[in-house]
Design a protein around this motif. Structure first.
Motif, short mmCIF file in Angstrom:
data_model
loop_
_atom_site.label_atom_id
_atom_site.label_comp_id
_atom_site.label_asym_id
_atom_site.label_seq_id
_atom_site.Cartn_x
_atom_site.Cartn_y
_atom_site.Cartn_z
N SER A 199 -10.26 3.91 -13.18
CA SER A 199 -10.14 4.77 -12.02
C SER A 199 -8.29 4.55 -11.37
N ASN A 200 -7.92 3.30 -11.80
CA ASN A 200 -6.34 3.01 -11.54
C ASN A 200 -5.84 4.01 -12.56
N ILE B 150 -5.77 7.48 -10.86
CA ILE B 150 -5.04 7.47 -9.58
C ILE B 150 -3.62 7.76 -9.99
N GLU C 231 0.88 -1.31 -0.09
CA GLU C 231 -0.02 0.01 0.02
C GLU C 231 0.79 1.08 -0.12
N SER D 40 -8.93 7.61 -3.97
CA SER D 40 -9.43 6.30 -4.09
C SER D 40 -11.00 6.15 -3.73
N TRP E 225 -5.45 8.42 -1.14
CA TRP E 225 -6.63 7.73 -0.28
C TRP E 225 -7.98 8.25 -0.68
N SER F 193 -14.06 4.78 -5.86
CA SER F 193 -14.94 3.62 -5.23
C SER F 193 -16.30 4.10 -5.35
#
Lengths: 213, 247, 243
Positions: free
Chosen positions: C150-151, C154, A52, C204, C201, C208
């Protein structure tokens, strides 16, 4: 003609950095990936935290972190080693996710069958799960390695000398010594060289993906 | 036998995929309000026959006539017109998963036939009522059982007011306990005088609902007749053999 | 050596100022990538002659060459042939092109996943090619491929840091600039790292939520989003007819 020599030296250094990063990040990536499927929550959390963190941080920042903070902590590293460490952290985190996905895609009945045969957990991983998972993760891992090779060019931001840096040097030298502007041509050449290295990899990855499907 | 002009005439239909011959010259008529059931072993070409009539497969040779012997033109430009007149329901329902039940019903009438929503909405509502799915109008397909989805697929086809509806093994993918619901809807339609052509493996249903049964094997019609003739006194050896295994 | 927290608080406004440009560049690049991605995917799915091949070449060239070289090519290379662009423009342009190439692949996997039988079902209702694209392939393909896109989005936010190399004053550049003055390496780098992690974060989380909004199975007993379920449903409703 000395110009070509500069570029060639740069290319060799790019390839060296790429190969060392590939080897390191494959080893660490597979290990972290396996750890992410561990039944022990501590191991799993550590491995997840690792992936992560280094997937979340921009690779530019990871490179700066390694380059500036290691020396402050008393570990002397040059640009090349810093780039190797930073890129490997980043790439192994990406690879670990592909490895985890592939392992988890193997049906749990395979584990049951292995247990029924009396194989230990480690043996199950070694002889049953990994060989199957390996085939499934290969296409995406090859894609990630191509990304890694491309991203080695970022190492110039922490002062590493590679193909892209050599191109910069060559352009500046020609501009100062001969007063000609050749940036367009040289950067085009750099694009072509990277394409020649990476395109076969992406073809290979796609071919394997088709084979699996 | 209904004594009028046929609604649909199939003449000398041929279809092959490469070397694989699927249809080898199929001939028959479908009369208004008639319910035809096509039976036969798998691979006999039943489904391909329906797909050819709907223009989903290109025909290699032969013709299809609709309404008073108008030859159907299967070129891409006129296919849209053909399909408004010949409805089709699939084995796998094929509802659009990103649209609600009502949106599934409204799409083609509004966008293809350019009918007004004021006109289509009551009709769509009535059809959903008829297939017993009105309370699911705002649900998404994934929230429904296979049988429910299939009943909606039938309503979706009906809302176009087609002249003939083709049913391609519509119960084969359903749980046994859901099959009855769908067959009941089809029986209702038959009773209302809808012209239908049904490919099915449900022999009991075929006997019950059909006006005429066609038995196909190896891309040809082997035998056809009333359900009594075919099921009780088949003439051809192949029909007998098939029915013995199927019943 | 301990961290100088008061220094970290002191430089926070400065870093957040840089973050504004990071977000602005990223948002613009995400928007343009989306446009390029959807258009390219439609062109490829429909196999439009010539254009389809051009899109393929574009995608392959961009995906198989480093982003940093694209940046240098546009910023340092183009002036050689008389085109000079401001650094921020180069930043948005290269990120959009790079993200666009990845987005074409993202959306194409979605439009390709719209099963043949669903398209047939549209055909059998008499929909034209254009209508099938508009009402079935695009909306459904978009929903299927949004998680993949969405990846890419990011990645665009993270890769906006590349622009520090041509002096765009986004957050990384601001941080490096500060480090050269104050030599507070630990404090600055850790602050920047934490801010990036927070931004990624939050992004993401937003993506989502959008994924969940787009998921037509969302009302299914209030269960969360799952890609597996989505593809299952596509498979179930789209199983091809046998025989």
């Amino acid at each position: 003609m000395a110009g070509y020599q500069i570029l060639l030296d740069g290319l060799v250094r790019t390839l060296l950095l790429s190969v060392s990063c590939i080897i390191i990040s494959l080893c660490i990536g597979v290990l972290i990936g396996i750890m992410q499927t561990s039944k022990q929550s501590v191991i799993r959390s550590v491995a997840k935290g690792y992936s992560e963190l280094f997937r979340g941080l921009p690779i530019v920042i990871t490179l700066f972190l390694v380059f500036f903070i290691l020396p402050e902590a008393g570990i002397e590293v040059n640009s090349y080693i810093s780039a190797m460490i930073g890129l490997s952290l980043w790439s192994s985190a990406n690879i670990s996710v592909a490895v985890r996905g592939a392992i988890q895609s193997i049906s749990p009945t395979q584990v049951e069958a292995s247990m029924a045969l009396g194989l230990s957990g480690l043996q199950t991983m070694r002889y049953v799960i990994l060989p199957q998972a390996f085939r499934r993760m290969l296409p995406s891992v090859i894609g990630l390695l191509s990304n890694l090779i491309q991203t080695t060019s970022l190492s110039i931001l922490i002062g590493n000398l590679d193909l892209l840096k050599s191109a910069q040097i060559l352009i500046e030298r020609v501009e100062i010594m001969e007063g000609g502007a050749i940036a367009f041509q040289v950067y085009s050449l750099v694009l072509i060289v990277y394409f020649i290295i990476c395109y076969p990899l992406s073809l290979l990855s796609r071919k394997m993906e088709k084979k699996l499907a | 036998m209904v004594n009028t002009q046929p609604k649909l005439s199939i003449r000398n239909l041929h279809k092959h995929f490469g070397d694989l011959r699927i249809l080898n010259g199929v001939n028959f008529d479908v009369f208004p309000k008639e319910v035809i059931v096509v039976i036969g072993p798998s691979g006999s070409g039943k489904s391909t026959l329906l797909r050819c009539i709907n223009g989903l497969e290109t025909i290699n040779d032969g013709e299809v006539y609709l309404d008073n012997n108008q030859k159907i033109d299967y070129t891409p430009s006129s296919l849209q017109k053909v399909r408004q007149k010949i409805g089709m329901v699939f084995q796998s329902y094929n509802l659009f998963p990103h649209m609600t039940v009502m949106e599934n019903l409204l799409l083609a009438p509004l966008k293809v036939q350019k009918r007004s929503k004021n006109e289509v909405l009551p009709r769509a509502t009535a059809l959903l009522e008829q297939v017993g799915m009105l309370e699911k109008a705002e649900s998404y397909p994934a929230q429904l059982s296979g049988g429910q989805q299939q009943r909606i697929a039938i309503a979706r086809s009906l809302v176009m007011n087609p002249e003939v509806i083709l049913f391609d093994e519509v119960t084969s993918a359903l749980d046994p306990e859901r099959v009855r619901d769908v067959l009941d809807v089809m029986k209702d339609l038959a009773a209302q005088g809808t012209t239908m052509m049904i490919v099915t493996h449900e022999m009991g249903f075929a006997k019950e609902v059909s006006d005429r049964v066609i038995f196909m094997d190896q891309g040809l019609i082997v035998e056809q007749g009333s359900p009594e003739e075919i099921f009780n006194n088949p003439k051809e050896e192949r029909t007998k053999q098939f029915l013995k295994n199927a019943m | 050596m301990g961290l100088d927290f008061s220094y970290m608080i002191e430089i926070l406004p400065l870093l957040l100022d840089g973050l504004k440009l990071t977000i602005w560049i990223s948002a613009a690049a995400i928007f343009f990538s989306l446009l390029i991605g959807i258009t390219g995917a439609i062109v490829r799915t429909l196999k439009v002659p010539v254009l389809s091949q051009l899109v393929t070449v574009f995608v392959e060239v961009i995906r198989n060459t480093p982003l940093l070289v694209h940046v240098f090519f546009l910023y340092f290379g183009l002036p050689t042939i008389g085109i000079t662009l401001p650094a921020v423009t180069v930043g948005i342009l290269t990120l959009s092109i790079w993200g666009g190439a990845y987005a074409v692949e993202n959306f194409r996997s979605g439009t390709d996943a719209v099963s043949k039988s669903l398209i047939e079902s549209g055909q059998s209702l008499g929909l034209s090619v254009g209508q099938i694209v508009r009402y079935i392939i695009v909306p459904l393909g978009f929903r299927i491929s949004f998680p993949a896109f969405s990846n890419t989005a990011i990645s665009l936010i993270k890769n906006s840091a590349y622009m520090t190399s041509i002096g765009v004053a986004e957050m990384t550049f601001v941080a490096m600039d500060r480090m050269a003055y104050d030599f507070k390496t630990y404090e600055i780098l850790i602050s920047v790292a934490v801010i990036y992690l927070a931004v990624i974060w939050i992004a993401s989380f937003i993506f989502s939520r959008i994924e969940r909004k787009l998921d037509f199975n969302k009302k299914l007993k209030g269960r969360g989003y799952s890609r597996g379920r989505l593809s299952n449903i596509i498979r179930r409703t789209g199983e091809n007819t046998a025989s």
